[in-house]
Write a protein that holds these residues in place. Structure first.
Motif, PDB file in Angstrom:
ATOM      1  N   ASP A 130     -11.982   1.569   4.148  1.00 11.01           N
ATOM      2  CA  ASP A 130     -10.811   0.686   4.080  1.00 11.01           C
ATOM      3  C   ASP A 130     -10.594   0.282   2.623  1.00 11.01           C
ATOM      4  O   ASP A 130     -11.330  -0.535   2.068  1.00 11.01           O
ATOM      5  CB  ASP A 130     -11.052  -0.556   4.953  1.00 11.01           C
ATOM      6  N   ASP A 131      -9.586   0.858   1.994  1.00 11.04           N
ATOM      7  CA  ASP A 131      -9.341   0.573   0.576  1.00 11.04           C
ATOM      8  C   ASP A 131      -9.077  -0.904   0.308  1.00 11.04           C
ATOM      9  O   ASP A 131      -9.353  -1.394  -0.785  1.00 11.04           O
ATOM     10  CB  ASP A 131      -8.160   1.402   0.069  1.00 11.04           C
ATOM     11  N   SER A 132      -8.553  -1.626   1.286  1.00 12.13           N
ATOM     12  CA  SER A 132      -8.280  -3.049   1.085  1.00 12.13           C
ATOM     13  C   SER A 132      -9.581  -3.853   0.942  1.00 12.13           C
ATOM     14  O   SER A 132      -9.571  -4.963   0.407  1.00 12.13           O
ATOM     15  CB  SER A 132      -7.450  -3.613   2.237  1.00 12.13           C
ATOM     16  N   LYS A 133     -10.697  -3.299   1.426  1.00 19.87           N
ATOM     17  CA  LYS A 133     -11.983  -4.000   1.346  1.00 19.87           C
ATOM     18  C   LYS A 133     -12.749  -3.692   0.055  1.00 19.87           C
ATOM     19  O   LYS A 133     -13.687  -4.393  -0.294  1.00 19.87           O
ATOM     20  CB  LYS A 133     -12.867  -3.604   2.536  1.00 19.87           C
ATOM     21  N   THR A 134     -12.358  -2.642  -0.647  1.00 18.32           N
ATOM     22  CA  THR A 134     -13.111  -2.204  -1.829  1.00 18.32           C
ATOM     23  C   THR A 134     -13.350  -3.314  -2.855  1.00 18.32           C
ATOM     24  O   THR A 134     -14.480  -3.501  -3.318  1.00 18.32           O
ATOM     25  CB  THR A 134     -12.414  -1.008  -2.499  1.00 18.32           C
ATOM     26  N   PRO A 135     -12.334  -4.098  -3.245  1.00 21.83           N
ATOM     27  CA  PRO A 135     -12.580  -5.133  -4.268  1.00 21.83           C
ATOM     28  C   PRO A 135     -13.484  -6.265  -3.790  1.00 21.83           C
ATOM     29  O   PRO A 135     -13.934  -7.071  -4.603  1.00 21.83           O
ATOM     30  CB  PRO A 135     -11.174  -5.649  -4.594  1.00 21.83           C
ATOM     31  N   LEU A 136     -13.775  -6.335  -2.493  1.00 25.22           N
ATOM     32  CA  LEU A 136     -14.643  -7.385  -1.977  1.00 25.22           C
ATOM     33  C   LEU A 136     -16.120  -7.088  -2.206  1.00 25.22           C
ATOM     34  O   LEU A 136     -16.965  -7.964  -2.025  1.00 25.22           O
ATOM     35  CB  LEU A 136     -14.391  -7.586  -0.476  1.00 25.22           C
ATOM     36  N   TYR A 137     -16.434  -5.840  -2.604  1.00 29.87           N
ATOM     37  CA  TYR A 137     -17.850  -5.524  -2.836  1.00 29.87           C
ATOM     38  C   TYR A 137     -18.103  -4.683  -4.086  1.00 29.87           C
ATOM     39  O   TYR A 137     -19.211  -4.674  -4.611  1.00 29.87           O
ATOM     40  CB  TYR A 137     -18.459  -4.811  -1.616  1.00 29.87           C
ATOM     41  N   GLU A 138     -17.098  -3.990  -4.604  1.00 29.70           N
ATOM     42  CA  GLU A 138     -17.358  -3.098  -5.720  1.00 29.70           C
ATOM     43  C   GLU A 138     -17.628  -3.859  -7.027  1.00 29.70           C
ATOM     44  O   GLU A 138     -17.147  -4.964  -7.229  1.00 29.70           O
ATOM     45  CB  GLU A 138     -16.184  -2.141  -5.930  1.00 29.70           C
ATOM     46  N   HIS A 139     -18.404  -3.226  -7.905  1.00 30.18           N
ATOM     47  CA  HIS A 139     -18.686  -3.740  -9.249  1.00 30.18           C
ATOM     48  C   HIS A 139     -17.361  -4.003  -9.964  1.00 30.18           C
ATOM     49  O   HIS A 139     -16.435  -3.197  -9.894  1.00 30.18           O
ATOM     50  CB  HIS A 139     -19.499  -2.680  -9.995  1.00 30.18           C
ATOM     51  N   PHE A 140     -17.256  -5.159 -10.625  1.00 29.34           N
ATOM     52  CA  PHE A 140     -16.044  -5.575 -11.330  1.00 29.34           C
ATOM     53  C   PHE A 140     -14.848  -5.734 -10.380  1.00 29.34           C
ATOM     54  O   PHE A 140     -13.697  -5.723 -10.822  1.00 29.34           O
ATOM     55  CB  PHE A 140     -15.672  -4.592 -12.453  1.00 29.34           C
ATOM     56  N   ASN A 141     -15.103  -5.872  -9.072  1.00 29.55           N
ATOM     57  CA  ASN A 141     -14.042  -6.054  -8.080  1.00 29.55           C
ATOM     58  C   ASN A 141     -12.993  -4.940  -8.143  1.00 29.55           C
ATOM     59  O   ASN A 141     -11.797  -5.179  -7.966  1.00 29.55           O
ATOM     60  CB  ASN A 141     -13.363  -7.411  -8.247  1.00 29.55           C
ATOM     61  N   MET A 142     -13.445  -3.724  -8.406  1.00 23.71           N
ATOM     62  CA  MET A 142     -12.518  -2.600  -8.519  1.00 23.71           C
ATOM     63  C   MET A 142     -11.746  -2.381  -7.216  1.00 23.71           C
ATOM     64  O   MET A 142     -12.256  -2.625  -6.130  1.00 23.71           O
ATOM     65  CB  MET A 142     -13.272  -1.312  -8.873  1.00 23.71           C
ATOM     66  N   THR A 143     -10.522  -1.917  -7.346  1.00 22.69           N
ATOM     67  CA  THR A 143      -9.731  -1.500  -6.194  1.00 22.69           C
ATOM     68  C   THR A 143      -9.822   0.013  -6.059  1.00 22.69           C
ATOM     69  O   THR A 143     -10.284   0.708  -6.971  1.00 22.69           O
ATOM     70  CB  THR A 143      -8.265  -1.929  -6.345  1.00 22.69           C
ATOM     71  N   SER A 144      -9.380   0.531  -4.916  1.00 25.73           N
ATOM     72  CA  SER A 144      -9.421   1.978  -4.715  1.00 25.73           C
ATOM     73  C   SER A 144      -8.175   2.462  -3.986  1.00 25.73           C
ATOM     74  O   SER A 144      -7.540   1.708  -3.243  1.00 25.73           O
ATOM     75  CB  SER A 144     -10.673   2.384  -3.936  1.00 25.73           C
ATOM     76  N   ARG A 145      -7.848   3.713  -4.207  1.00 28.98           N
ATOM     77  CA  ARG A 145      -6.780   4.398  -3.481  1.00 28.98           C
ATOM     78  C   ARG A 145      -7.349   5.747  -3.035  1.00 28.98           C
ATOM     79  O   ARG A 145      -7.873   6.503  -3.860  1.00 28.98           O
ATOM     80  CB  ARG A 145      -5.557   4.621  -4.368  1.00 28.98           C
TER      81      ARG A 145
END
Length: 256
Positions: A130-145
């Protein structure tokens, strides 16, 4: 966490971790030659470290290779170290050393991390995809597509700047994701060849699972292989918290 503290209390086991810090992925024979212990003695201490999940093993051919797993140490840090002390203590979790390989896509992993998560494989898979969840755990709060198909692109962003680009090589829900990884956040990593990231999810009972992350294929010691060791422990710890509680573990940026 009692087993982690018990494992670290012994100086021989701490020395074995130091040996792996100097060169990850060593065999039993390589570790034995650096001690004054018998082969059986080294095996006993490695077993304690494995039981505490501080050392992970992977079989490559007929050899068993040993890898540091900094995730349990990161969890200790997350529980007891304040956010003000975190920048100084973060180095404790960075126990991963680099294993040079002549084969650009060696079957010997370079970075191996393992976590046990109190959630079903399906629940973990739902967050990972779920790309919407990526910034909730990734280093530097990165987003994803992500284009969720084999051959599809997976890109990570800081703001509008693309910092990682990759391609999905394998998708096997809810067990396995393999993707290429090409760092783009700085000139020194942008020139490195793409590496490979593998997420493996193994069910444990009915309501838990084991997550193993393998980052390999660097083709030797590169700027990327050095840099990623700082981000994975934080990201995996935050992922565990998010999946188990549904609440994001926010890491405040350190002061300059």
């Amino acid at each position: 966490m009692d087993d982690v503290f018990a494992a670290l209390a012994n100086p021989v086991r701490r020395a074995l971790l130091d040996f792996l810090k100097g060169k990850d992925g060593q065999t039993l024979g390589e570790l034995e030659r650096q001690t004054q212990l018998t082969r059986f003695g080294v095996m006993k201490h490695l077993k304690v470290l494995e039981d505490a999940r501080l050392v992970l093993t992977r079989k490559v051919g007929r050899e068993k290779h040993h890898y540091l797993n900094p995730a349990p140490i990161q969890l200790v840090s997350d529980r007891w170290i304040s956010r003000y002390a975190a920048p100084q203590v973060a180095a404790m979790a960075n126990l991963k050393a680099l294993l040079e390989a002549n084969d650009p896509m060696s079957t010997v992993p370079t970075h191996v991390y393992e976590l046990f998560i109190r959630a079903t494989p399906e629940a973990l898979w739902a967050v990972l995809t779920d790309d919407s969840k990526t910034p909730l755990y990734e280093h530097f709060n990165m987003t994803s597509r992500t284009d969720w198909r084999v051959g599809g692109a997976r890109e990570y962003f800081m703001g509008e700047r693309r910092v990682i680009e990759g391609q999905l090589v394998e998708i096997d829900p809810p067990r396995r994701i393999v993707m290429t990884f090409s760092a783009q956040w700085a000139p020194d990593v942008a020139v490195d060849r793409p590496s490979r990231v593998t997420w493996e999810i193994t069910p444990i009972g009915t309501d838990a699972c084991k997550l193993t992350l393998i980052h390999d294929g660097f083709g030797g010691e590169t700027a990327t292989s050095k840099a990623v060791a700082h981000g994975w422990p934080e990201g995996l710890s935050r992922l565990k918290t998010l999946v188990e509680t549904g609440v994001a573990f926010v890491v405040a940026p350190s002061a300059a």
